[in-house]
Design a protein around this motif. Sequence first.
Motif, PDB file in Angstrom:
ATOM      1  N   SER A 183       0.820  -1.211   0.000  1.00 14.64           N
ATOM      2  CA  SER A 183       0.000   0.000   0.000  1.00 14.64           C
ATOM      3  C   SER A 183       0.857   1.265   0.000  1.00 14.64           C
ATOM      4  O   SER A 183       0.750   2.097  -0.887  1.00 14.64           O
ATOM      5  N   CYS A 184       1.755   1.391   0.999  1.00 17.40           N
ATOM      6  CA  CYS A 184       2.548   2.623   1.123  1.00 17.40           C
ATOM      7  C   CYS A 184       3.965   2.480   0.586  1.00 17.40           C
ATOM      8  O   CYS A 184       4.712   3.458   0.539  1.00 17.40           O
TER       9      CYS A 184
ATOM     10  N   ARG B 264       6.517   1.115   1.894  1.00 17.00           N
ATOM     11  CA  ARG B 264       7.556   1.288   2.914  1.00 17.00           C
ATOM     12  C   ARG B 264       8.198  -0.067   3.213  1.00 17.00           C
ATOM     13  O   ARG B 264       7.509  -1.067   3.361  1.00 17.00           O
TER      14      ARG B 264
ATOM     15  N   CYS C  78      -3.179   0.106   6.300  1.00 13.29           N
ATOM     16  CA  CYS C  78      -2.648   0.001   4.937  1.00 13.29           C
ATOM     17  C   CYS C  78      -3.436  -1.035   4.131  1.00 13.29           C
ATOM     18  O   CYS C  78      -3.707  -0.838   2.943  1.00 13.29           O
TER      19      CYS C  78
ATOM     20  N   GLN D 225       9.705   3.764  -0.662  1.00 14.36           N
ATOM     21  CA  GLN D 225       9.681   5.140  -0.159  1.00 14.36           C
ATOM     22  C   GLN D 225      11.066   5.745  -0.021  1.00 14.36           C
ATOM     23  O   GLN D 225      11.217   6.964  -0.045  1.00 14.36           O
TER      24      GLN D 225
ATOM     25  N   HIS E  71       4.573   9.017  -2.825  1.00 15.49           N
ATOM     26  CA  HIS E  71       3.800   7.964  -2.163  1.00 15.49           C
ATOM     27  C   HIS E  71       2.672   8.502  -1.292  1.00 15.49           C
ATOM     28  O   HIS E  71       1.886   7.723  -0.748  1.00 15.49           O
TER      29      HIS E  71
ATOM     30  N   ASN F 199       0.851  10.271   1.973  1.00 18.69           N
ATOM     31  CA  ASN F 199       1.034  10.110   3.411  1.00 18.69           C
ATOM     32  C   ASN F 199      -0.013   9.137   3.937  1.00 18.69           C
ATOM     33  O   ASN F 199      -1.205   9.414   3.880  1.00 18.69           O
ATOM     34  N   GLN F 200       0.440   7.981   4.408  1.00 25.80           N
ATOM     35  CA  GLN F 200      -0.474   6.970   4.953  1.00 25.80           C
ATOM     36  C   GLN F 200      -0.246   6.733   6.437  1.00 25.80           C
ATOM     37  O   GLN F 200      -0.456   5.626   6.944  1.00 25.80           O
TER      38      GLN F 200
ATOM     39  N   SER G 109      -7.744   5.474   7.148  1.00 24.13           N
ATOM     40  CA  SER G 109      -7.360   5.526   5.739  1.00 24.13           C
ATOM     41  C   SER G 109      -8.048   6.679   5.017  1.00 24.13           C
ATOM     42  O   SER G 109      -7.586   7.116   3.962  1.00 24.13           O
TER      43      SER G 109
ATOM     44  N   HIS H   1      -5.679   9.563   4.523  1.00 27.75           N
ATOM     45  CA  HIS H   1      -4.456   9.360   3.762  1.00 27.75           C
ATOM     46  C   HIS H   1      -4.455  10.219   2.503  1.00 27.75           C
ATOM     47  O   HIS H   1      -5.504  10.472   1.906  1.00 27.75           O
TER      48      HIS H   1
ATOM     49  N   ARG I 151      -1.125   8.116  -3.510  1.00 23.30           N
ATOM     50  CA  ARG I 151       0.051   8.134  -4.369  1.00 23.30           C
ATOM     51  C   ARG I 151      -0.264   8.887  -5.653  1.00 23.30           C
ATOM     52  O   ARG I 151      -1.378   8.832  -6.167  1.00 23.30           O
TER      53      ARG I 151
END
Length: 472
Positions: A8-9, A11, A32, A141, A172, A174-175, A180, A183, A186
């Motif tokens: 999802s993010c 990271r 996420c 990220q 990306h 901010n999550q 959610s 958020h 992206r």
Amino acid sequence: MFMQVCHSCFRQQAMLHRCGQCQFAFYCNRTCQTACWDEHKKECAAIKKVGKAPNQNVRLAARVLWRLHKDTGIVADNQMISVEQLEDHVSDLAGDSLKKLENDVKSLLGYWSYGRKQHSVDYISHIFGIIKCNGFTLSDQSGLQAVGVGLFPNLCLVNHDCWPNCSVVLNHGNQTALSSALHSQRRIELRALEKIPEGQELTVSYVDFLNLSAERKRKLEECFHFECTCQHCSQHLKDDLMVAAADSKPSAEKLKEVTAFSQDCLEKIEKSRIERNFHEVVKLCRECLQKQENVLADTHLSKLRVLSIASEVLSYQRSFSEAAEYAGRLVNGYMKLYHHNNPLLGLAIMRAGVIHWQAGQTEQGHSMICQAFGILMVTHGPNHAITRDLEVRSCGFIVGSLLGSYTGSPQCKGKYMFHIMTAMYVSLEYKKMRHEKEKKHVSRTALICEFASRIHLEIYFTKLKTKNRHLM
């Protein structure tokens, strides 16, 4: 420790939660997973049906087809072209490229489903051709590791130049919020690298500039089916630096011998990297660099590639002092070849700064981090995860340096650190707010007062204004 990437993010983390249905997707947490579910649910069922996840091109093609059926080609009002209208160059494919496309088509036919809807082999081939010619590599990220491929129709309209005036970056969003709904999504960004005159075409580079012009032209012809006629290719600009000899002016025979040795050594290094034999990698790098000394210039492509691998592997082995030496030499070479605002240059300087800091060379590390921050503010913007992380790192370097020089009592060290952190926080937040207000011509005095009330530090700023009247 092996690092997974959140789907999802994006990271990287060591301990991620796996999707309980398909056992393929990984997420930081339930937040996420919930944010990504709308995109993942059909893919999840398809992976569960076939028993394993296909390659990234097949997964992307399936997502494109599901999206086309859901949104009929145009996803947003600002989308200027539908995916189906993009060039595919399927008719230009031959050999291994054509065979790979045919295998991907077969894989998709067993993987994708949408009720009773079916597509012809020609149509699916068209989608894969579009992905091959227009796909954009996605990074995590940190910006340092490729994690997948994406398709962005508007971006595909921007033409190539080996020395472009724009860069492309995946923001990306901010999550970090628990919900959610809060958020930021992206998005792909096209960012100017310099001031662009009105009427000048916006361009990006489809390939890395650090190749000889002939090699760049070959890659562009092979992957994107056009001949590059940009100024740098036509005039072979900087090719001389990329194959330059050292200042000691070795003989042509010696230069040819060391260049051939370097190419052979790079093949062995890559083989050892794949086998994860890092001690052998370091040994080969040292041997190669010793052979290149006083023969190849620091801008020679073979030397730069060895320096890059050596600094990366030595850093992984925590031999930071030696890694810092190689990273510094690498950056010096890059700065003579890349555009001064090239995103790859910014990332290389960032890595070098971190390595120098890890080696205990705090002052030089901080200087490099600040230099990288200046480049990445242009190429990635102030709201990208990388620039936000660099901002924090920069503060960390300063705080660490100040604490290292602290000579007071241990009882007061905590209070001393609190004041440092408060000052750093106030400084950073003030800079951000000043940037927001610059275009509105707000006076410095009004800005400080508004900021003070915003973060409830009126007393702090009263003292700050008294001591630092030059801010007014």
